[in-house]
Motif scaffolding. Structure first.
Motif, short mmCIF file in Angstrom:
data_model
loop_
_atom_site.label_atom_id
_atom_site.label_comp_id
_atom_site.label_asym_id
_atom_site.label_seq_id
_atom_site.Cartn_x
_atom_site.Cartn_y
_atom_site.Cartn_z
N VAL A 163 -118.19 13.21 25.11
CA VAL A 163 -116.71 12.73 24.85
C VAL A 163 -115.97 14.06 23.77
N ILE A 164 -115.06 14.38 24.30
CA ILE A 164 -114.09 15.27 23.75
C ILE A 164 -112.72 14.73 23.35
N LEU A 165 -112.54 14.63 21.98
CA LEU A 165 -111.25 14.16 21.52
C LEU A 165 -110.32 15.09 21.59
N VAL A 166 -109.15 14.81 22.53
CA VAL A 166 -108.33 15.80 22.68
C VAL A 166 -107.03 15.47 22.05
N LEU A 167 -106.36 16.19 20.95
CA LEU A 167 -105.33 15.83 20.33
C LEU A 167 -104.10 16.49 20.79
N GLU A 210 -106.34 15.73 12.32
CA GLU A 210 -107.64 16.04 12.76
C GLU A 210 -108.58 16.01 11.72
N GLN A 211 -108.28 16.55 10.39
CA GLN A 211 -109.24 16.25 9.17
C GLN A 211 -109.57 14.74 9.11
N TYR A 212 -108.85 13.93 9.21
CA TYR A 212 -108.81 12.59 8.90
C TYR A 212 -109.75 12.06 10.10
N LEU A 213 -109.64 12.62 11.39
CA LEU A 213 -110.81 12.25 12.26
C LEU A 213 -111.98 12.57 12.34
N VAL A 214 -111.80 14.14 11.66
CA VAL A 214 -113.32 14.37 11.46
C VAL A 214 -114.11 13.66 10.40
N ALA A 267 -101.04 13.67 18.80
CA ALA A 267 -101.41 13.97 17.54
C ALA A 267 -100.04 13.48 16.49
N SER A 268 -98.95 13.59 17.32
CA SER A 268 -97.56 13.38 16.51
C SER A 268 -97.73 12.01 15.73
N SER A 269 -98.48 10.89 16.67
CA SER A 269 -98.39 9.72 15.95
C SER A 269 -99.33 9.46 14.95
N SER A 270 -100.36 10.36 14.46
CA SER A 270 -100.98 10.39 13.40
C SER A 270 -101.63 9.00 13.03
N ALA A 299 -116.51 17.02 20.28
CA ALA A 299 -115.67 18.06 19.74
C ALA A 299 -114.29 17.29 19.38
N ILE A 300 -113.67 17.89 18.75
CA ILE A 300 -112.17 17.43 18.31
C ILE A 300 -111.22 18.54 18.46
N ILE A 301 -110.31 18.65 19.60
CA ILE A 301 -109.56 19.95 19.86
C ILE A 301 -108.07 19.53 19.71
N ARG A 302 -107.33 20.41 18.67
CA ARG A 302 -105.87 20.22 19.02
C ARG A 302 -105.33 21.12 19.85
#
Length: 298
Positions: free
Chosen positions: A141-145, A157-161, A119-122, A169-172
């Motif tokens: 598929v679960i996207l894991v940040l 996360e909002q960008y990916l949504v 996630a830090s790469s954004s 799911a997208i999980i931080r």
């Protein structure tokens, strides 16, 4: 004499526990992501036995390694050294296709994929989006940040949504505590949510396997153990009414060994004779195995 009985029961408990584990249908999970995104840390934190370090990492293709360990009803498929370019992506998708075809011939399935992004790469590359969409056509598929620190991770996360990716799911998360200064540390978070979302996607027949392998949600293991304990209680209820004194011991002791083996398999405790003796010793040895049966009947 009692000591011999304890060793005998310990061996029986070890044997029964192994039998229970062998009955469990294995769960298969694909872990995808570039080098350095924290896949190994994620695997070691969420699953017991430090699979990324101590499991057998057998190369099955150029980019895929199969990680498994005896006594853990799970198989992980890790994309080692994945740096995406057009050629590599074609190789990876081809290798995954081959792996899935081979599994299908053995009536096995890839149950879920974790696609990991730091996630830090954004940032997410077009190649990664195409790979995620490809995977989503094959499995949930679960996207894991990973390493999700601060507002930057929330914005990512909002960008990916907003990208409307075909993920479940997208999980931080932070797989382990992150030390900022000597006085301030960001505690790990997100792992329990990942466990819950994974369980929700898995077929019911592999819930037991995943619950055995995960080490984050102990209460979930406890609920499963209590359900099985209640089943044994119902099964043994009539034994307590046996009119001949101590005649129920020959029935209750095997039942108690079976119950302890089943619960041990649920919790995912690596079992050897020393561990088995410890468990038996905690309830007082052979005599109280019978007593415990009477207590449960009561």
């Amino acid at each position: 004499m009692a000591r011999n009985m304890d060793w005998s029961l310990a061996e029986e408990l070890t044997k029964k526990t192994q039998e229970e584990i062998e009955k469990i249908e294995k769960v298969h999970i694909l872990v995808v992501g570039k080098t350095g995104v924290g896949k190994s840390t994620l695997i070691n934190k969420i699953f017991r036995e430090r699979l990324a370090e101590t499991g057998i990492g057998q190369p099955i293709t150029k980019h895929l390694h199969k990680i498994e360990k005896e006594g853990v009803p799970m198989v992980l498929y890790d994309t080692r050294g994945l740096e995406l370019d057009a050629e590599t992506q074609n190789q990876v998708t081809s290798e995954i296709d081959q792996t899935l075809e081979g599994m299908a011939k053995m009536q096995k399935h890839m149950h879920v994929a974790y696609y990991c992004i730091n996630a830090s790469s954004s940032r997410i590359e077009d190649m990664e989006i195409r790979l995620i969409e490809y995977l989503a056509n094959k499995m949930p598929v679960i996207l894991v940040l990973t390493q999700s620190i601060g507002d930057q991770a929330l914005k990512f996360e909002q960008y990916l949504v907003n990208q409307n990716l075909s993920v479940q799911a997208i999980i931080r998360l932070m797989a382990q505590d992150y030390k900022i200064t000597d006085e301030f540390t960001i505690p790990a978070f997100g792992l329990k949510e990942l466990v819950e979302r994974t369980i929700g996607l898995l077929p019911h027949q592999v819930h037991t396997a995943f619950n055995n392998a995960q080490q984050i949600d102990i209460e979930r293991k406890g609920r499963a153990a209590r359900r099985w304990a209640r089943r044994y209680t119902v099964t043994t209820f009539g034994v307590g009414f046996t009119p001949i004194p101590f005649s129920d011991a020959t029935v209750l002791v095997p039942m108690q060994i079976g119950m302890m083996a089943h619960i041990t398999a649920i919790f995912g405790i690596s079992m050897d004779r020393a561990t088995a003796l410890g468990i038996l010793g905690a309830i007082g040895g052979t005599g109280s195995a019978t007593y415990l049966g009477r207590l449960i009947v009561s």
